[in-house]
Design an enzyme around this catalytic site. Structure first.
Site, mmCIF file in Angstrom:
data_model
loop_
_atom_site.group_PDB
_atom_site.id
_atom_site.type_symbol
_atom_site.label_atom_id
_atom_site.label_comp_id
_atom_site.label_asym_id
_atom_site.label_seq_id
_atom_site.Cartn_x
_atom_site.Cartn_y
_atom_site.Cartn_z
ATOM 1 N N GLY A 107 4.935 -10.937 31.091
ATOM 2 C CA GLY A 107 5.768 -10.116 30.207
ATOM 3 C C GLY A 107 6.192 -10.874 28.961
ATOM 4 O O GLY A 107 5.376 -11.441 28.253
ATOM 5 N N GLY A 108 7.489 -10.849 28.689
ATOM 6 C CA GLY A 108 8.013 -11.479 27.469
ATOM 7 C C GLY A 108 8.226 -10.451 26.380
ATOM 8 O O GLY A 108 7.773 -9.303 26.476
ATOM 9 N N ASN A 110 7.083 -9.981 23.334
ATOM 10 C CA ASN A 110 5.951 -9.417 22.586
ATOM 11 C C ASN A 110 5.139 -8.403 23.392
ATOM 12 O O ASN A 110 4.440 -7.583 22.809
ATOM 13 C CB ASN A 110 5.029 -10.538 22.102
ATOM 14 C CG ASN A 110 5.713 -11.400 21.051
ATOM 15 O OD1 ASN A 110 6.664 -10.958 20.416
ATOM 16 N ND2 ASN A 110 5.242 -12.623 20.896
ATOM 17 N N GLU A 150 10.853 -6.763 29.181
ATOM 18 C CA GLU A 150 11.905 -6.733 28.154
ATOM 19 C C GLU A 150 11.809 -5.433 27.349
ATOM 20 O O GLU A 150 11.046 -5.346 26.412
ATOM 21 C CB GLU A 150 11.784 -7.950 27.247
ATOM 22 C CG GLU A 150 12.049 -9.242 28.037
ATOM 23 C CD GLU A 150 12.141 -10.490 27.168
ATOM 24 O OE1 GLU A 150 12.211 -10.378 25.935
ATOM 25 O OE2 GLU A 150 12.125 -11.574 27.740
ATOM 26 N N MET A 215 19.635 -14.667 30.207
ATOM 27 C CA MET A 215 19.300 -15.146 28.855
ATOM 28 C C MET A 215 20.553 -15.185 27.986
ATOM 29 O O MET A 215 20.717 -14.382 27.056
ATOM 30 C CB MET A 215 18.194 -14.287 28.257
ATOM 31 C CG MET A 215 16.873 -14.434 29.052
ATOM 32 S SD MET A 215 15.458 -13.691 28.231
ATOM 33 C CE MET A 215 15.687 -11.978 28.659
ATOM 34 N N TYR A 217 21.620 -16.383 25.357
ATOM 35 C CA TYR A 217 21.367 -16.883 24.001
ATOM 36 C C TYR A 217 20.900 -15.702 23.163
ATOM 37 O O TYR A 217 20.784 -14.587 23.703
ATOM 38 C CB TYR A 217 20.332 -18.019 24.012
ATOM 39 C CG TYR A 217 19.160 -17.838 24.954
ATOM 40 C CD1 TYR A 217 18.167 -16.912 24.686
ATOM 41 C CD2 TYR A 217 19.060 -18.601 26.118
ATOM 42 C CE1 TYR A 217 17.101 -16.744 25.545
ATOM 43 C CE2 TYR A 217 17.987 -18.438 26.988
ATOM 44 C CZ TYR A 217 17.009 -17.505 26.691
ATOM 45 O OH TYR A 217 15.946 -17.334 27.558
ATOM 46 N N ASP A 218 20.673 -15.933 21.871
ATOM 47 C CA ASP A 218 20.441 -14.818 20.942
ATOM 48 C C ASP A 218 21.629 -13.848 20.944
ATOM 49 O O ASP A 218 21.470 -12.647 20.702
ATOM 50 C CB ASP A 218 19.148 -14.032 21.277
ATOM 51 C CG ASP A 218 17.901 -14.899 21.199
ATOM 52 O OD1 ASP A 218 17.915 -15.900 20.446
ATOM 53 O OD2 ASP A 218 16.910 -14.585 21.896
ATOM 54 N N TRP A 368 15.156 -22.144 27.450
ATOM 55 C CA TRP A 368 14.071 -21.670 26.609
ATOM 56 C C TRP A 368 14.081 -22.518 25.348
ATOM 57 O O TRP A 368 15.040 -22.397 24.589
ATOM 58 C CB TRP A 368 14.234 -20.181 26.272
ATOM 59 C CG TRP A 368 13.082 -19.748 25.429
ATOM 60 C CD1 TRP A 368 12.950 -19.870 24.065
ATOM 61 C CD2 TRP A 368 11.857 -19.200 25.907
ATOM 62 N NE1 TRP A 368 11.717 -19.433 23.672
ATOM 63 C CE2 TRP A 368 11.024 -19.014 24.773
ATOM 64 C CE3 TRP A 368 11.360 -18.851 27.184
ATOM 65 C CZ2 TRP A 368 9.731 -18.489 24.888
ATOM 66 C CZ3 TRP A 368 10.081 -18.322 27.281
ATOM 67 C CH2 TRP A 368 9.292 -18.152 26.129
#
Ligand SMILES: *[C@@H]1O[C@H](CO)[C@@H](O)[C@H](O)[C@H]1NC(C)=O
Ligand SMILES: *[C@@H]1O[C@H](CO)[C@@H](O)[C@H](O)[C@H]1NC(C)=O
Ligand SMILES: *[C@@H]1O[C@H](CO)[C@@H](O)[C@H](O)[C@H]1NC(C)=O
Ligand SMILES: *[C@@H]1O[C@H](CO)[C@@H](O)[C@H](O)[C@H]1NC(C)=O
Ligand SMILES: *[C@@H]1O[C@H](CO)[C@@H](O)[C@H](O)[C@H]1NC(C)=O
Length: 419
Positions: A107-108, A110, A150, A215, A217-218, A368
């Site tokens: 996945g991810g 993109n 995602e 996650m 972050y971001d 990451w």
């Protein structure tokens, strides 16, 4: 018995409380962006560069799926024997440390959400997915799979809210298939309540996953149009008047996951080995929540405006005229120079986050990603200073640097536990 216990035995410390923290091994879950092998110069990171002592888990990113749900290589030349043969070489890192857990990540960002939404909603495609991922993990004799959809019920989803239950059901079936072989199953999830509460049945997914990669972050970036921290641990110096719960911070996100029913023993606190860069509207207004006009500097290897690897930025900090500030509440640094503004993490802020993960009794820390650590020790005496900071913060033993340079008296003792 691990090395750490042996050292403590040798020092005669076994009766002290240090042993408990030593044997209660925390997880350091390293994501690896395999495409970093294509970066230029000192940015190039190859399978040989993976550190198998400072990570307990290494996740190979990313695989994709086809329209029938079958797992597929996204870069056959890199992955397969006709090219660089990276899957086999990744599997073979076990020869360097028999305890390392090797994970294939599917996945991810993109890959998007559409194919996963369709696959999870269709029994046949789901079976194709489970079959093919299991087969790939068995063929390469690795230790498990990471699923990075995602995100369910977001972006280009096809089935909307139905994704939420279908994701849980998919994990249930994966768990059953993977349990037969004693394989690991993990997933990366969106951190903050505003999104996570739309995407997941937290209790449902938690029961099927070995670890949940949160996650954290971001949390802020140039898309906000004002300066803000990528990954503030707590609310910051400019946030005094804001109610804590409304903020995008690591502590609030971790509270959300625990309060929603995820066992702390399965949670991994995610930390970024990169910063976000902004362009200020006015060079004299460089505090938190200052107006910005878009993404800022990019690094020489990652070449992405709005984003800079720690290995890139630590060199800029040493060679250019940046002003560095530390937010003593948020527990993260930021830097500015003319119209440029960067929120980043350094070994100190990373260590504080790892100590926080330990205080909250989480399973450990996820990062990451490993290839933007200062793995060539360009900025200090140690290679992988960020990874070492995580290990120290979690109270794990830290093996000596493999870099050639040594500096005396800068490393904290490896077996002490602070609180
Ligand atoms: C997907 O979710 C919907 C809504 O919960 C459900 O009706 C459907 O049966 C699910 N599909 C599968 C294949 O489980
Ligand atoms: C599930 O996918 C298969 C294979 O593409 C397709 O033949 C079938 O019609 C799909 N089932 C549903 C309910 O959409
Ligand atoms: C793949 O699926 C079929 C049934 O559709 C099953 O018989 C077979 O054992 C599965 N293979 C694996 C590796 O699970
Ligand atoms: C940032 O500015 C852009 C362009 O003016 C606008 O489209 C976007 O909605 C703004 N974003 C936020 C979070 O305010
Ligand atoms: C920041 O931008 C907003 C919206 O464009 C504007 O209303 C505000 O006055 C600006 N603040 C400063 C300090 O320039």
């Amino acid at each position: 018995m691990n090395l750490c216990s042996l050292i403590l035995l040798a020092l005669g410390l076994c009766a002290t409380s240090s042993l408990a923290s030593c044997t209660n091994e925390k997880v350091v879950y390293c994501f690896w962006g395999t495409w970093a092998t294509y970066r230029q110069g000192d940015g190039q990171f190859n399978v040989e560069d993976l550190n198998t002592e400072l990570c307990t888990h290494i996740s190979y990113t990313f695989f994709g799926i086809d329209v029938n749900g079958f797992m597929k290589s996204l870069d056959p030349w890199l992955d397969l024997p006709d090219g660089r043969d990276y899957l086999r070489k990744f599997s073979a890192i076990k020869e360097r440390n028999p305890d390392i857990k090797r994970i294939f990540a599917v996945g991810g960002f993109n890959e998007g959400s559409e194919k996963y939404s369709v696959m999870a909603a269709n029994k046949t495609l789901r079976t194709n997915f489970i079959n093919s991922t299991l087969q790939m993990v068995l063929d390469y004799d690795v230790d498990g799979m990471e699923l990075d959809w995602e995100f369910p019920n977001a972006r280009d989803t096809v089935h909307g809210e139905e994704d939420i239950d279908n994701f849980t059901q998919l994990l249930k079936e994966l768990r059953e298939a993977f349990d037969e072989y004693g394989l690991s199953l993990t997933a990366a999830v969106s951190a903050v309540e505003a999104s996570a509460s739309q995407y997941y049945d937290v209790k449902g997914i938690s029961q099927y996953l070995d670890y949940i990669n949160v996650m954290t972050y971001d949390l802020h970036g140039p898309w906000d149009n004002v300066t803000g921290y990528n990954a503030a641990l707590h609310k910051g110096e400019g946030d005094e008047d804001e109610p804590k719960e409304s903020l995008f911070t690591v502590d609030v996100a971790i509270d959300y996951w625990i309060n929603s029913g995820a066992p702390p023993s399965k949670l991994l606190l995610g930390v970024p080995f990169y910063g976000h860069s902004f362009k200020l509207e006015d060079a004299s207004k460089h505090g938190l929540k200052s107006n910005t006009t878009g993404p800022g500097i990019s690094g020489p290897y990652t070449l992405t405006p709005g984003h800079v690897g720690y290995n890139e930025f630590c060199v800029m900090l040493q060679t250019e005229d940046w002003n560095v500030e530390h937010d003593h509440k948020a527990r993260v640094p930021y830097a500015y120079k003319d119209l440029d503004w960067v929120s980043f993490d350094d070994p100190h802020s990373i260590r504080l986050k790892a100590e926080y993960a330990r205080k909250r009794n989480l399973a450990g820390v996820m990062l990451w990603s490993i290839e933007t650590d200062d793995f060539r020790a360009k900025c200090g005496s140690e290679d992988f200073p960020m990874l070492r900071a995580i290990n120290r913060g979690l109270g794990r033993e830290v093996p000596p640097p493999t870099a050639t340079t040594t500096v005396i008296g800068t490393s904290p003792p490896t077996t002490t536990v602070e609180n």
